[in-house]
Design a protein around this motif. Structure first.
Motif, PDB file in Angstrom:
ATOM      1  N   ASP A 328       0.802  -1.212   0.000  1.00 48.90           N
ATOM      2  CA  ASP A 328       0.000   0.000   0.000  1.00 48.90           C
ATOM      3  C   ASP A 328       0.840   1.269   0.000  1.00 48.90           C
ATOM      4  O   ASP A 328       0.331   2.366  -0.261  1.00 48.90           O
ATOM      5  N   LYS A 329       2.125   1.158   0.286  1.00 50.96           N
ATOM      6  CA  LYS A 329       3.001   2.323   0.264  1.00 50.96           C
ATOM      7  C   LYS A 329       3.651   2.542  -1.103  1.00 50.96           C
ATOM      8  O   LYS A 329       4.311   3.560  -1.310  1.00 50.96           O
ATOM      9  N   GLY A 330       3.504   1.590  -2.006  1.00 52.57           N
ATOM     10  CA  GLY A 330       4.080   1.729  -3.329  1.00 52.57           C
ATOM     11  C   GLY A 330       5.049   0.618  -3.659  1.00 52.57           C
ATOM     12  O   GLY A 330       5.148  -0.399  -2.947  1.00 52.57           O
ATOM     13  N   SER A 331       5.812   0.783  -4.725  1.00 50.30           N
ATOM     14  CA  SER A 331       6.780  -0.219  -5.161  1.00 50.30           C
ATOM     15  C   SER A 331       8.097  -0.041  -4.413  1.00 50.30           C
ATOM     16  O   SER A 331       8.496   1.085  -4.105  1.00 50.30           O
ATOM     17  N   TYR A 332       8.779  -1.163  -4.180  1.00 53.72           N
ATOM     18  CA  TYR A 332      10.050  -1.101  -3.457  1.00 53.72           C
ATOM     19  C   TYR A 332      10.882  -2.331  -3.783  1.00 53.72           C
ATOM     20  O   TYR A 332      10.375  -3.335  -4.330  1.00 53.72           O
ATOM     21  N   VAL A 333      12.180  -2.258  -3.448  1.00 55.13           N
ATOM     22  CA  VAL A 333      13.103  -3.387  -3.552  1.00 55.13           C
ATOM     23  C   VAL A 333      13.861  -3.468  -2.235  1.00 55.13           C
ATOM     24  O   VAL A 333      13.850  -2.535  -1.423  1.00 55.13           O
ATOM     25  N   TYR A 334      14.549  -4.598  -2.022  1.00 52.04           N
ATOM     26  CA  TYR A 334      15.449  -4.755  -0.886  1.00 52.04           C
ATOM     27  C   TYR A 334      16.879  -4.641  -1.396  1.00 52.04           C
ATOM     28  O   TYR A 334      17.276  -5.345  -2.331  1.00 52.04           O
ATOM     29  N   VAL A 335      17.651  -3.761  -0.780  1.00 54.32           N
ATOM     30  CA  VAL A 335      19.065  -3.628  -1.088  1.00 54.32           C
ATOM     31  C   VAL A 335      19.863  -4.100   0.123  1.00 54.32           C
ATOM     32  O   VAL A 335      19.395  -4.047   1.274  1.00 54.32           O
TER      33      VAL A 335
END
Length: 392
Positions: A328-335
């Protein structure tokens, strides 16, 4: 002077010495234990620091192994996706040009190619044919009158020099001859007019092209108020009216290539943008990009289609779909940071294609990005990164 002498029995002295020795041993043991605990704490802290700096290949049985990649940056097509309807580039409505009448025959069907001036439908013309015959006969009458007037003028001119006829009579016969010739011209013009009007009875193609629709049948009476009887695509050229968002409209221009895929058809057709709408609909905030297409049976005007317009290229990180998550907060990735701990990083999604997802914002391309198992990780969790070579 008096001295008070204390006397301690020999057995009590032995008991006190033993107690003192026990206390000393207890104190020594406690000090040793405290020292050992302090040493163990220091060693544990050092081991924790060393564990954070251990390479990915070290044996950390309690730390999950996760595949990561440094995506870098590579050229990615800037693509605008749009939808819209198919239409004739230049649609020609064909109706009744002349006075109309009853349709005898319809000579074409939708999908037929026709040349300029080719009859599409034939109108009954029996009355017009008789009028043409009558006008042709009037031409013969007018010509006969003109010949007679010429002959009389010739005889009068032969007699005027001998005094048998006056100059005034010659002038009248000359006028009669000229009027007769004029009547011939009028009759011929009326005849040609009748021929032209009769020729306009037939419904003809205004230009070469493809017949799209037909709305007339034999026996139907048509006239100037009958409306459109045929629709044609001039030259067979078709187009897609692609509805493009206001933001994407600024990035496209005439001459750009586009791939058009009709609904229900598995093949795409290559076209090019020939016109971009100069205005934007104030309600929908959409503009129209008109994509020129060559004729194909699968392209049906009025049908729905999708378009993929290549508006240029840009360098951007490219990741597989498994690496990009959303909530719900948007798109993201893990770095992965320098301590091999995962961090959440918000990203902006760019072009999505079969090669992967282009990241338009949030990544520089030099980060270690978790490729898989991101859904099972939590921010701050330590991992053992297994480096994978970036595609491209």
């Amino acid at each position: 002077m008096n001295y008070e002498t204390r006397f301690v029995p020999e057995g009590d002295m032995d008991s006190a010495d033993a107690a003192m020795q026990r206390r000393k041993r207890t104190i020594i043991i406690a000090a040793i234990a405290a020292g050992l605990a302090l040493v163990a704490l220091v060693i544990a802290l050092k081991l924790m620091d060393a564990g954070a700096d251990q390479p990915a290949g070290s044996d950390l049985s309690q730390t999950p192994a996760v595949t990561v990649v440094i995506p870098g940056r590579q050229p990615v097509d800037r693509v605008v996706n749009a939808t819209g309807s198919l239409a004739a580039r230049r649609e020609m409505p064909v109706g009744v040009v002349g006075e109309g009448g009853m349709v005898l025959r319809v000579l074409v069907e939708p999908g037929d190619w026709v040349r300029a001036g080719q009859p599409l439908a034939v109108i009954e013309r029996s009355v017009q044919t008789q009028e043409i015959r009558a006008l042709a006969a009037q031409i013969d009458v007018a010509r006969a009158d003109a010949r007679l007037a010429q002959a009389e003028l010739d005889r009068a001119q032969a007699l005027v020099s001998r005094g048998f006829i006056s100059k005034a009579d010659v002038d009248r016969k000359t006028a009669t001859r000229d009027a007769a010739r004029a009547r011939v011209n009028v009759a011929e013009a009326q005849y040609r007019e009748a021929l032209a009007r009769t020729g306009r009875l037939d419904i003809r193609a205004p230009a070469a092209g493809l017949v799209l629709t037909r709305s007339v049948e034999p026996g139907q009476v048509v006239g100037s108020g009958s409306g459109i009887l045929f629709r044609m695509a001039k030259g067979g050229e078709l187009e897609m009216l692609a509805e493009v968002s206001e933001g994407d409209l600024a990035g496209i221009a005439p001459g750009m290539s586009a791939s058009v895929t009709p609904v229900g058809f598995g093949r795409s057709f290559t076209g090019r943008i020939w016109q971009v709408s100069p205005v934007v609909d104030p309600k929908t905030r959409l503009g129209t990009a008109r994509i020129l297409l060559s004729y194909d049976k699968a392209l049906r005007p009025g049908g729905f289609a999708s378009a993929r317009i290549v508006s240029g290229t840009a360098d951007a990180p490219l990741l597989p779909e498994s690496a990009v998550l959303s909530d719900d907060k948007g798109s993201y990735v893990y770095v992965v940071n320098a301590r091999n701990m995962v961090e959440r990083r918000a990203v902006q999604i760019g072009q999505v294609s079969s090669e992967g997802i282009a990241i338009s914002g949030g990544l520089s391309g030099n980060e270690k990005v978790v490729l898989t198992a991101g859904a099972f990780l939590n921010p701050g969790q330590k991992i053992r990164p297994n480096m994978k070579k970036a595609a491209g």
